[in-house]
Write a protein that holds these residues in place. Structure first.
Motif, PDB file in Angstrom:
ATOM      1  N   GLU A 128     -10.568  -3.126 -35.006  1.00  0.00           N
ATOM      2  CA  GLU A 128     -11.518  -4.247 -35.060  1.00  0.00           C
ATOM      3  C   GLU A 128     -11.166  -5.302 -34.023  1.00  0.00           C
ATOM      4  N   ALA A 184     -13.419  -6.513 -30.812  1.00  0.00           N
ATOM      5  CA  ALA A 184     -13.833  -7.914 -30.634  1.00  0.00           C
ATOM      6  C   ALA A 184     -13.379  -8.442 -29.277  1.00  0.00           C
ATOM      7  N   ARG A 237     -15.551  -6.902 -26.550  1.00  0.00           N
ATOM      8  CA  ARG A 237     -16.882  -7.536 -26.501  1.00  0.00           C
ATOM      9  C   ARG A 237     -16.837  -8.869 -25.781  1.00  0.00           C
ATOM     10  N   ASP A 264     -15.486 -11.664 -27.293  1.00  0.00           N
ATOM     11  CA  ASP A 264     -15.526 -12.761 -28.263  1.00  0.00           C
ATOM     12  C   ASP A 264     -14.377 -13.727 -27.989  1.00  0.00           C
ATOM     13  N   SER A 265     -14.604 -14.999 -28.249  1.00  0.00           N
ATOM     14  CA  SER A 265     -13.552 -15.994 -28.050  1.00  0.00           C
ATOM     15  C   SER A 265     -12.468 -15.814 -29.107  1.00  0.00           C
ATOM     16  N   ASP A 266     -11.292 -16.367 -28.827  1.00  0.00           N
ATOM     17  CA  ASP A 266     -10.178 -16.243 -29.760  1.00  0.00           C
ATOM     18  C   ASP A 266     -10.524 -16.821 -31.122  1.00  0.00           C
ATOM     19  N   SER A 267     -11.164 -17.987 -31.123  1.00  0.00           N
ATOM     20  CA  SER A 267     -11.490 -18.621 -32.405  1.00  0.00           C
ATOM     21  C   SER A 267     -12.545 -17.822 -33.167  1.00  0.00           C
ATOM     22  N   LEU A 268     -13.480 -17.215 -32.452  1.00  0.00           N
ATOM     23  CA  LEU A 268     -14.502 -16.405 -33.108  1.00  0.00           C
ATOM     24  C   LEU A 268     -13.868 -15.158 -33.744  1.00  0.00           C
ATOM     25  N   VAL A 269     -12.926 -14.549 -33.039  1.00  0.00           N
ATOM     26  CA  VAL A 269     -12.240 -13.375 -33.583  1.00  0.00           C
ATOM     27  C   VAL A 269     -11.468 -13.759 -34.841  1.00  0.00           C
ATOM     28  N   GLN A 297     -11.982 -16.336 -36.838  1.00  0.00           N
ATOM     29  CA  GLN A 297     -12.920 -16.678 -37.906  1.00  0.00           C
ATOM     30  C   GLN A 297     -13.501 -15.434 -38.560  1.00  0.00           C
ATOM     31  N   GLY A 298     -13.801 -14.421 -37.754  1.00  0.00           N
ATOM     32  CA  GLY A 298     -14.326 -13.176 -38.299  1.00  0.00           C
ATOM     33  C   GLY A 298     -13.313 -12.497 -39.218  1.00  0.00           C
TER      34      GLY A 298
END
Length: 167
Positions: free
Chosen positions: A73, A77, A80, A82-87, A89-90
């Motif tokens: 996962e 991420a 793709r 995705d930003s560190d914070s988005l990863v 948060q997910g």
């Protein structure tokens, strides 16, 4: 100093400052776009949820049911973009806040950073107070108004006790 020599000096300083800023930017952003570096950094900020209490990328639990899926996962991420914070948060939404290796610095989680230092300061303060109270306590009072024996007289009594007890 002439006007032209002052301009030359300022130009040299400006060029030096620009060069230093460019070097700092290059070193700061070096590897920022590298997916392997980001995968490694983010993976070391998360815990494996299998119960082994190890960092996600360092989980060596044989047959771990969670770490391989979590790593896949994470790689997806990062790939793709995705930003560190988005990863993060997910992962927190999917696995809960225990997936983070360190508590956040928001809200009640700040207590995890503040309480150890506050306890240390309180403990040191308590130790200082106890030592001061021991140091400042009065000499014990003797019964019948007797004065405590000190110095040469005390040594005389000790010598007498040694002779009488044959020590």
């Amino acid at each position: 100093m002439t006007n032209s020599s002052l301009r030359t000096k300022l130009t040299r300083h400006c060029k030096a400052v620009h060069t230093l800023l460019l070097c700092a930017a290059v070193f700061t952003l070096l590897g920022a776009g590298d997916p392997a570096t980001r995968f490694n950094e983010i993976g070391h900020q998360m815990m494996c949820i299998c119960g082994c209490n190890q960092i996600l990328l360092e989980c060596n639990h044989v047959g771990c049911p969670a770490s391989d899926g979590m790593r896949n996962e994470l790689m997806a991420a990062v790939s793709r973009g995705d930003s560190d914070s988005l990863v993060e948060q997910g992962f927190v939404q999917k696995y809960g806040p225990t997936v983070l290796a360190a508590p956040t610095t928001k809200g009640f989680d700040r207590a995890a950073y503040i309480i150890p230092f506050a306890a240390l300061i309180l403990g040191l303060g308590l130790i200082v107070l106890v030592i001061r109270s021991w140091k400042n306590r009065p000499a014990p009072a003797l019964a019948d108004g007797l004065v405590p024996v000190r110095g040469a007289e005390l040594e005389q009594f000790r010598n007498q006790a040694r002779k009488e007890t044959d020590l």
